[in-house]
Every structure is written in C-alpha cells, then in structure tokens.
Design a protein around this motif. Sequence first.
Motif, PDB file in Angstrom:
ATOM      1  N   CYS A 171       0.801  -1.170  -0.013  1.00  0.00           N
ATOM      2  CA  CYS A 171      -0.049  -0.023   0.074  1.00  0.00           C
ATOM      3  C   CYS A 171       0.778   1.334   0.048  1.00  0.00           C
ATOM      4  O   CYS A 171       0.637   2.232  -0.791  1.00  0.00           O
ATOM      5  N   GLU A 172       2.006   1.217   0.610  1.00  0.00           N
ATOM      6  CA  GLU A 172       2.781   2.476   1.096  1.00  0.00           C
ATOM      7  C   GLU A 172       3.647   2.661  -0.335  1.00  0.00           C
ATOM      8  O   GLU A 172       3.696   3.628  -0.913  1.00  0.00           O
ATOM      9  N   PRO A 184      -0.349   3.838   5.390  1.00  0.00           N
ATOM     10  CA  PRO A 184      -0.850   2.970   4.305  1.00  0.00           C
ATOM     11  C   PRO A 184      -1.741   1.784   4.776  1.00  0.00           C
ATOM     12  O   PRO A 184      -2.695   1.654   4.020  1.00  0.00           O
ATOM     13  N   LEU A 185      -1.881   1.610   6.201  1.00  0.00           N
ATOM     14  CA  LEU A 185      -2.716   0.721   6.551  1.00  0.00           C
ATOM     15  C   LEU A 185      -3.134   0.851   8.077  1.00  0.00           C
ATOM     16  O   LEU A 185      -2.092   0.493   9.222  1.00  0.00           O
ATOM     17  N   ASP A 186      -3.934   2.085   8.546  1.00  0.00           N
ATOM     18  CA  ASP A 186      -3.894   2.184   9.812  1.00  0.00           C
ATOM     19  C   ASP A 186      -4.967   1.158  10.697  1.00  0.00           C
ATOM     20  O   ASP A 186      -6.037   1.087  10.211  1.00  0.00           O
ATOM     21  N   GLY A 187      -4.394   0.256  11.279  1.00  0.00           N
ATOM     22  CA  GLY A 187      -5.064  -0.666  11.941  1.00  0.00           C
ATOM     23  C   GLY A 187      -4.658  -2.063  11.603  1.00  0.00           C
ATOM     24  O   GLY A 187      -5.239  -2.987  11.316  1.00  0.00           O
ATOM     25  N   THR A 188      -3.266  -2.152  11.573  1.00  0.00           N
ATOM     26  CA  THR A 188      -2.681  -3.351  11.051  1.00  0.00           C
ATOM     27  C   THR A 188      -3.052  -4.643  11.774  1.00  0.00           C
ATOM     28  O   THR A 188      -3.235  -5.598  11.206  1.00  0.00           O
ATOM     29  N   LEU A 189      -3.176  -4.426  13.088  1.00  0.00           N
ATOM     30  CA  LEU A 189      -3.340  -5.747  13.935  1.00  0.00           C
ATOM     31  C   LEU A 189      -4.772  -6.230  13.832  1.00  0.00           C
ATOM     32  O   LEU A 189      -4.933  -7.198  13.601  1.00  0.00           O
ATOM     33  N   PHE A 204     -10.008  -0.924   9.474  1.00  0.00           N
ATOM     34  CA  PHE A 204      -8.733  -0.571   9.175  1.00  0.00           C
ATOM     35  C   PHE A 204      -8.937   0.752   8.145  1.00  0.00           C
ATOM     36  O   PHE A 204     -10.038   0.669   7.389  1.00  0.00           O
ATOM     37  N   SER A 205      -7.935   1.382   7.682  1.00  0.00           N
ATOM     38  CA  SER A 205      -8.033   2.710   7.023  1.00  0.00           C
ATOM     39  C   SER A 205      -6.773   3.036   6.281  1.00  0.00           C
ATOM     40  O   SER A 205      -5.707   2.333   6.755  1.00  0.00           O
ATOM     41  N   ILE A 206      -7.054   3.672   5.420  1.00  0.00           N
ATOM     42  CA  ILE A 206      -5.694   4.596   4.580  1.00  0.00           C
ATOM     43  C   ILE A 206      -5.697   5.977   4.872  1.00  0.00           C
ATOM     44  O   ILE A 206      -6.940   6.542   4.984  1.00  0.00           O
ATOM     45  N   VAL A 209      -9.193   9.872   4.532  1.00  0.00           N
ATOM     46  CA  VAL A 209      -9.396   8.746   5.221  1.00  0.00           C
ATOM     47  C   VAL A 209     -10.429   7.883   4.574  1.00  0.00           C
ATOM     48  O   VAL A 209     -11.397   8.185   4.474  1.00  0.00           O
ATOM     49  N   TYR A 210      -9.827   6.844   4.161  1.00  0.00           N
ATOM     50  CA  TYR A 210     -10.561   5.824   3.425  1.00  0.00           C
ATOM     51  C   TYR A 210     -10.633   4.418   4.231  1.00  0.00           C
ATOM     52  O   TYR A 210      -9.623   3.906   4.576  1.00  0.00           O
TER      53      TYR A 210
END
Length: 269
Positions: free
Chosen positions: A47-48, A84-89, A98-100, A116-117
């Motif tokens: 994603c990053e 690139p991925l907020d909420g990886t856990l 989770f979001s971007i 925020v997607y």
Amino acid sequence: MSRELDTAVKAAKAAGEITLRKFGELSSLEIVQKEFKDFVTEVDKACEAAISSLITTAFPDDSMLCEEGTIAEGESGRTWIVDPLDGTLNFIHSFPVFSISIALRDTGGDILCGVVYQPVLRELFTAEKGGGAFLNGSPINVSSRCDRESFLIATGLPFKEYHYLDSYVAMLKEVIHDSAGIRRAGSAAIDLAYTACGRFDGFWEYKLYPWDFAAGILLVREAGGTVTDFEGRTDVFLKQSIIAGNATTHPMLLEKALKHFCPEHPLQP
C-alpha cells in the motif's frame, strides 16, 4: 477538488484495493514484528509503495513521511504524511476495521488536505482547508449532542508503553461516568473520521504518530469540531496527543486530560 486532494483520493483507493484483495488471506510469512507488540505486513508495504508512487509522480518536489519508512526529501517545503494501513493488527486478525490515511502539510505546518478511506465500507472521508469535510461527497459535521448521558466517546488503549497507564485508567473511569459508552476501534484515523461525521461525539488518545492523525484532525476541524493536544494547544504535532470533539465534549475531555496527565498545568484548577 484540488489536484492535491484528487491525487490523495486516487492513492487511497489504490491502496484500498490492495487491502481488499488480501483481507483474510494473510499468511504468517507475510507478517513481521517490527518491535514489541508492533507489526507490519506485506500489505502495509504494498500500500505504501502504491501511494508513494502516485504522489511522487504527481508532485515530485514534495516531501513524504510514511509509517513504514518511505521518505522523500523534496524542495517545495510541503510534506505528505501517510499511514498506508492504519489498524494493521485488526487487518492481521481479519477484523474489518482499518483505513488508509493521507494528508498534505504545508511549509507553515497547516494541513492543506486530508483523506481517510475505509475500504471494507467503501467510505471516503475528505477535507481541504477552508473547504469543509465530506463523506462520499456529502458534507459532514461533528455531532451537536450536549447531554453526557448520550455521548459515545472513542479512545485508544495503551499497548506498548505503560508508564502512563495509571493516568489513562483514571481518565477512562471519569469518561465512562460522563458518557453513554466508550469505543476502541483500533484505528485513530477512523476514530477521528467518525468524530468528524458525528458517529462519535469525541475522541482522545495519548501519544500518536503524525500519520495516525494528520488527515483526521483536518476532517474534524473542517466539520466544525475542535482538536488540541492534552494541554489545549492547537499544534498537536508538538506532543502528538489528541483530544477531538464538539463544543461540549472537547472541553470535557480536555479538563480530564489536564487533571490526570498535566496536574501542574496552569489551566488545571
């Protein structure tokens, strides 16, 4: 929509498609522990890479600051701040929250635009400085609730550092008393986006990183809310602790944060 926001939207959606293709399909070989209780996956990295490629192609003179280490030193003075991925856990556990998060900060420190997607729900939160905040193109506003017995408040829980745990628990007890409920979604970007659209009445979290909150704070402010750090300062990048809410919940949360985290602060009664 500005060219900057359009690029951020395209980048967020491209990353979102990557997450959806791999959601629920991760193997253990695709998960790495970066440090204690902190993980990264091959999806974060993919994603990053997609986001940074789109942005640097469109704005080669801008800098980049990304959670997974992508850094570009541009000459414009502007910086793209990317999670690139907020909420990886959550993603690792197939928990669909989770979001971007993508934001652009100017030379003076102001956030110019933010996205925020949330891919699973296809929800796209966008904002530009002075232009309002939107969810899938429709204007959004923070909640107007003022009765503490109706508040739904979001927060994040300490999971790596414990030196402030007692202060956090003490504040949590008071917020529980002065609200209808507490939620811990596991993505600060989503917490802030949901505060911006009135799903949450407020949000607080101690010690975040810029990529966690940069886009979200613009969303809340453009939706008519207030965002400060735990000492009431509007430049949240200094201490990286966040309080966000409406005209009632922000002062309530700030008072409790001052009491439990900043007892010597001059604003503390």
